[in-house]
Write an enzyme that holds these catalytic residues in place. Structure first.
Site, PDB file in Angstrom:
ATOM      1  N   ASP A  77      12.836  -2.022 -10.010  1.00 26.81           N
ATOM      2  CA  ASP A  77      12.926  -3.351 -10.623  1.00 26.81           C
ATOM      3  C   ASP A  77      14.270  -3.987 -10.282  1.00 26.81           C
ATOM      4  O   ASP A  77      15.190  -3.299  -9.827  1.00 26.81           O
ATOM      5  CB  ASP A  77      12.730  -3.281 -12.143  1.00 26.81           C
ATOM      6  CG  ASP A  77      13.418  -2.081 -12.764  1.00 26.81           C
ATOM      7  OD1 ASP A  77      12.858  -1.489 -13.685  1.00 26.81           O
ATOM      8  OD2 ASP A  77      14.540  -1.726 -12.306  1.00 26.81           O
ATOM      9  N   ASP A  79      17.387  -5.972 -11.716  1.00 22.40           N
ATOM     10  CA  ASP A  79      18.095  -6.399 -12.925  1.00 22.40           C
ATOM     11  C   ASP A  79      19.203  -7.364 -12.551  1.00 22.40           C
ATOM     12  O   ASP A  79      19.842  -7.233 -11.512  1.00 22.40           O
ATOM     13  CB  ASP A  79      18.690  -5.183 -13.642  1.00 22.40           C
ATOM     14  CG  ASP A  79      17.610  -4.282 -14.214  1.00 22.40           C
ATOM     15  OD1 ASP A  79      16.525  -4.810 -14.538  1.00 22.40           O
ATOM     16  OD2 ASP A  79      17.836  -3.065 -14.317  1.00 22.40           O
ATOM     17  N   ASP A 154      27.354   3.539 -16.199  1.00 21.10           N
ATOM     18  CA  ASP A 154      27.453   5.002 -16.183  1.00 21.10           C
ATOM     19  C   ASP A 154      28.081   5.573 -14.908  1.00 21.10           C
ATOM     20  O   ASP A 154      29.104   6.250 -14.961  1.00 21.10           O
ATOM     21  CB  ASP A 154      26.093   5.671 -16.507  1.00 21.10           C
ATOM     22  CG  ASP A 154      24.918   5.117 -15.705  1.00 21.10           C
ATOM     23  OD1 ASP A 154      25.142   4.263 -14.821  1.00 21.10           O
ATOM     24  OD2 ASP A 154      23.775   5.559 -15.960  1.00 21.10           O
TER      25      ASP A 154
HETATM   26  P1  ATP Z   1      16.129   3.300 -12.064  1.00 22.07           P
HETATM   27  O1  ATP Z   1      15.890   3.117 -10.620  1.00 22.07           O
HETATM   28  O2  ATP Z   1      15.675   4.612 -12.550  1.00 22.07           O
HETATM   29  O3  ATP Z   1      15.668   2.145 -12.903  1.00 22.07           O
HETATM   30  P2  ATP Z   1      18.713   2.355 -12.830  1.00 22.07           P
HETATM   31  O4  ATP Z   1      20.076   2.723 -12.382  1.00 22.07           O
HETATM   32  O5  ATP Z   1      18.273   0.949 -12.579  1.00 22.07           O
HETATM   33  O6  ATP Z   1      17.706   3.382 -12.185  1.00 22.07           O
HETATM   34  P3  ATP Z   1      18.215   1.810 -15.595  1.00 22.07           P
HETATM   35  O7  ATP Z   1      17.919   2.744 -16.689  1.00 22.07           O
HETATM   36  O8  ATP Z   1      17.195   0.804 -15.189  1.00 22.07           O
HETATM   37  O9  ATP Z   1      18.613   2.706 -14.347  1.00 22.07           O
HETATM   38  O10 ATP Z   1      19.573   1.077 -15.965  1.00 22.07           O
HETATM   39  C1  ATP Z   1      20.072  -0.048 -15.280  1.00 22.07           C
HETATM   40  C2  ATP Z   1      21.583   0.016 -15.194  1.00 22.07           C
HETATM   41  O11 ATP Z   1      22.154  -0.012 -16.504  1.00 22.07           O
HETATM   42  C3  ATP Z   1      22.131   1.271 -14.557  1.00 22.07           C
HETATM   43  O12 ATP Z   1      22.172   1.181 -13.154  1.00 22.07           O
HETATM   44  C4  ATP Z   1      23.522   1.354 -15.161  1.00 22.07           C
HETATM   45  O13 ATP Z   1      24.408   0.495 -14.506  1.00 22.07           O
HETATM   46  C5  ATP Z   1      23.306   0.828 -16.572  1.00 22.07           C
HETATM   47  N1  ATP Z   1      23.022   1.921 -17.532  1.00 22.07           N
HETATM   48  C6  ATP Z   1      21.807   2.409 -17.869  1.00 22.07           C
HETATM   49  N2  ATP Z   1      21.909   3.398 -18.767  1.00 22.07           N
HETATM   50  C7  ATP Z   1      23.206   3.558 -19.020  1.00 22.07           C
HETATM   51  C8  ATP Z   1      23.957   4.427 -19.873  1.00 22.07           C
HETATM   52  N3  ATP Z   1      23.363   5.352 -20.631  1.00 22.07           N
HETATM   53  N4  ATP Z   1      25.305   4.283 -19.889  1.00 22.07           N
HETATM   54  C9  ATP Z   1      25.904   3.338 -19.127  1.00 22.07           C
HETATM   55  N5  ATP Z   1      25.256   2.522 -18.308  1.00 22.07           N
HETATM   56  C10 ATP Z   1      23.923   2.604 -18.242  1.00 22.07           C
HETATM   57 MG    MG Z   2      16.417   0.077 -13.286  1.00 21.53          MG
END
Ligand code: ATP
Ligand code: MG
Length: 454
Positions: A77, A79, A154
């Site tokens: 997705d 963001d 994170d």
């Molecule tokens: P995915 O491809 O699995 O969606 P993602 O990195 O986009 O991976 P998400 O859970 O969608 O993961 O989160 C989006 C963003 O929000 C992350 O890339 C990170 O920057 C931030 N984020 C998510 N969870 C946390 C957390 N627990 N602590 C700090 N930042 C977070």
């Molecule tokens: Mg994501």
């Protein structure tokens, strides 16, 4: 098969990885210095970025999508982060909705089921609260600057921003260098950041499995030290994380990593204890085969059910308890009792919703039922709404080494042949000296009680 060693830190750490220490000036990669092109970005996301930009706000792609595009993966997705306040974003998009309470997000809808999430730059947790001398929260400054938004994320590879104004990538935390070195590195002080949110340990492992990156040494050492903090995470959140960990298409590898870092112990303690002590390898083989099948189904775009996953994850504790109770009661009540106990203990750690655990129970209960095929039983089992999952689970047990392959083959054939052959199959069961144990059914009307077999 995957190679676990490849991504564990058994290899020497690569040189050149930047340490995530706070610097004022970000690294800016202009369009000619990186590979992300607008063609790779979904139209809906571009539309949101441009609309925000034209209204005078800053707008960036952020997080997983920038990371995935740089690694050459297709993002799940897109963001978006902006300096526009949630209410301001909401006003710009007719099909948008404000969600969340304290920290609000905006969901912009496209088509029937596409959602683009827009978040206002967020301040780090310590900046959010201004506490008076009585300890009361006076003010909630949850929103922040781009730099603050980057530092509260994170991992460095998750804190990269794609700027729609000039198509550059903005990197405050050293994410570009870490991506190049193939490293997942927690931003900031490891202990502080894991204590703040222990789920980051699970996220680190998930990204290793998903992206094939290694952990930076301190990020890895922190998991060993602070893994037990997962015990304080609400069971509902661990359920969400389980689905992400095991239904991402890399479940087999991710599970190995969870075990390697002892994180699995905190999520599935009943199973973890048995995976370790069992002398023969049946429990581990069964689980790994289930996970490999899950990965394969996802790769082939076939549906997977979390209920089947939980049936496999908890099979060994269930099986042992079931055996234990069979010394005291018939196998079906023993199964019910074992299932109730195993599930109620498990939901303390991982809150499996009833809609899944009911199906998990069905899959388990079908295991003894599938051995009883006489009379009308085989036909009515075929009509059981969870027959297919029960049968698949039976096949999984055979694949893992239980000597039930003839039973699996029988069911495979029974599903494939016309009804007259099915009748013959059932009739020939007793003739062949079918060994399945049948308890006399109490309420069956029979003229001659001696003739018990159908
Ligand atoms: P995915 O491809 O699995 O969606 P993602 O990195 O986009 O991976 P998400 O859970 O969608 O993961 O989160 C989006 C963003 O929000 C992350 O890339 C990170 O920057 C931030 N984020 C998510 N969870 C946390 C957390 N627990 N602590 C700090 N930042 C977070
Ligand atoms: Mg994501």
């Amino acid at each position: 098969m995957f190679s676990l060693n490849k991504i564990l830190n058994k290899l020497k750490p690569s040189k050149g990885a930047a340490k995530a220490t706070q610097v004022a000036e970000p690294l800016i990669l202009t369009r000619d210095k990186h590979s992300i092109s607008r063609k790779q970005i979904r139209q809906s996301a571009l539309k949101v970025l441009y609309t925000l930009n034209e209204a005078g706000y800053e707008a960036y792609l952020v997080g997983g999508c920038v990371r995935d595009l740089l690694l050459g993966h297709e993002p799940k997705d897109f963001d978006i982060a902006t300096n526009a306040l949630p209410e301001e974003v909401h006003k710009l998009f007719r099909r948008s909705r404000l969600i969340g309470r304290r920290f609000k997000l905006v969901h912009v809808r496209f088509g029937r089921d596409e959602i683009i999430e827009v978040a206002t730059f967020r301040a780090p947790p310590e900046a959010e609260m201004h506490v008076d001398d009585q300890g009361r929260i006076m003010q909630d400054n949850v929103y922040g600057t781009l730099a603050q938004d980057a530092w509260r994320r994170d991992f460095t590879v998750n804190a990269l921003y794609y700027n729609i104004r000039d198509f550059s990538i903005v990197d405050y935390t050293g994410g570009i260098a870490d991506l190049e070195a193939g490293l997942i590195r927690l931003i900031g002080d490891v202990e502080t950041r894991y204590r703040e949110d222990p789920v980051r340990m699970l996220r680190a492992v998930r990204f290793m499995g998903k992206l094939g990156l290694r952990l930076a040494p301190e990020t890895e050492a922190g998991i060993t030290k602070f893994g037990s903090l997962l015990a304080d995470i609400p069971a509902a959140r661990l359920f969400d994380e389980t689905l992400k960990l095991y239904l991402s298409g890399q479940a087999a590898m991710t599970h190995e990593l969870l075990c390697h870092y002892h994180l699995f112990d905190h999520m599935y303690p009943q199973t973890a204890a048995l995976l370790k002590t069992e002398a023969d390898n049946y429990p581990r083989t069964l689980l790994m085969k289930a996970l490999e099948n899950t990965d394969k189904r996802l790769a082939d775009n076939k549906p997977v059910t979390p209920a089947f996953l939980f049936a496999a994850l908890l099979w060994e504790p269930l099986r042992q308890r079931w055996q234990h109770y069979q010394t005291r009661m018939p196998e079906m009540p023993a199964m019910q009792r074992a299932a109730t106990e195993v599930l109620s203990e498990q939901v303390q750690r991982v809150a499996i919703p009833k809609r899944y655990s009911m199906v998990t129970r069905d899959i388990w209960s079908l295991q003894p039922r599938l051995t009883r095929r006489q009379g009308k039983r085989a036909f009515s089992l075929l009509l059981h709404p969870k027959f297919r999952a029960g049968y698949d689970f039976l096949a999984l047990r055979a694949e893992a080494g239980e000597s039930i392959q003839p039973l699996v083959d029988w069911w495979t054939r029974f599903q494939a042949v016309p009804v007259n052959e099915q009748n013959e199959m059932v009739q020939s069961l007793s003739g062949q000296g079918d060994t399945e144990k049948r308890k006399p059914r109490r309420r069956r009307r029979r003229r001659k009680p001696v003739n018990k077999e159908d």
